[in-house]
Scaffold this motif. Structure first.
Motif, short mmCIF file in Angstrom:
data_model
loop_
_atom_site.label_atom_id
_atom_site.label_comp_id
_atom_site.label_asym_id
_atom_site.label_seq_id
_atom_site.Cartn_x
_atom_site.Cartn_y
_atom_site.Cartn_z
N LYS A 233 0.85 -1.18 0.00
CA LYS A 233 0.00 0.00 0.00
C LYS A 233 0.88 1.23 0.00
N GLN A 234 0.63 2.13 -0.92
CA GLN A 234 1.46 3.32 -1.06
C GLN A 234 1.30 4.23 0.15
N GLU B 61 4.70 7.98 7.13
CA GLU B 61 4.62 6.63 6.58
C GLU B 61 5.68 6.41 5.51
N TRP B 62 5.97 7.45 4.74
CA TRP B 62 7.00 7.33 3.70
C TRP B 62 8.38 7.10 4.31
N GLU B 63 8.70 7.82 5.38
CA GLU B 63 10.00 7.67 6.02
C GLU B 63 10.13 6.31 6.71
N GLN B 64 9.02 5.72 7.09
CA GLN B 64 9.07 4.41 7.74
C GLN B 64 9.14 3.26 6.74
#
Length: 216
Positions: free
Chosen positions: A201-202, A208-211
């Motif tokens: 899932k994008q 969330e992007w950094e994780q």
């Protein structure tokens, strides 16, 4: 016409004049580039018959029967001519009376004649198989192309089955998505993650992007 013309072209004796050799080569190249497969079996469906009757006039039963007989006879003549041409070219290859250049021309013409509306003579298939181990590399290449074409012609047609979205989601154990104006909303949704690798899932936020772990 082809039944007599093509064997005559193949059996043309070797000549010393360069112009005559170029002419024979040009004829072979022209046939290879412009030849289109002829429909040996011509069929007319009921819809076409009704359309013709509407445009012209209804046909009597004896006229339809006579036309069907002419149609069947023409199809039989086409099939017989096709088989004769295939067998003639094949026999020329197997008699070992042709030069390698004539053999190349013959096997290329046989390749052009392959089609799936009539059975391919077994003798021709056997010849293609024998030429797979021929000492001449160009003849081997033509034999490979012919065998590949035969395999494609023998391949059964694809069967497409239309399935509803409900059936697809039911098979993957997911619920039906919320519809917007009767249609599914495009983009990333919880119900279409099954088409991604591992249910990816994008990320939607910076946190969330950094994780996200790209390399483990």
């Amino acid at each position: 016409m082809m039944e007599k013309l093509w064997p005559s072209i193949v059996c043309t004796t070797h000549v010393q004049k360069i112009s005559a050799q170029n002419l024979i080569g040009s004829i072979n190249q022209r046939i290879g580039k412009t030849f289109t497969t002829r429909a040996l079996i011509q069929d007319v469906n009921e819809k076409s018959i009704h359309a013709a009757a509407t445009l012209w006039r209804p046909l009597a039963s004896n006229e339809i029967e006579t036309g069907q007989q002419i149609h069947d006879e023409r199809n039989r003549a086409n099939i017989q001519s096709y088989n004769n041409l295939m067998e003639t070219l094949n026999s020329l290859l197997m008699k070992n009376i042709l030069t390698w250049k004539q053999q190349k021309m013959t096997i290329s013409l046989l390749y052009l004649l392959l089609q799936n509306c009539v059975p391919i003579p077994s003798s021709c298939i056997r010849t293609f198989m024998d030429f797979l181990v021929h000492e001449n590399i160009e003849l081997r290449k033509h034999a490979e192309k012919s065998i590949a074409a035969i395999c494609r012609l023998q391949k059964p047609p694809r069967i497409y089955i239309e399935k509803s979205l409900d059936e697809i989601l039911h098979n993957v154990g997911q619920s039906i998505p919320t519809l917007v104006d009767g249609d599914c909303q495009p983009g990333d949704r919880h119900d279409n993650l099954w088409v991604t690798i591992g249910g990816y899932k994008q990320p939607e936020t910076q946190t969330e992007w950094e994780q996200t772990c790209f390399l483990d």
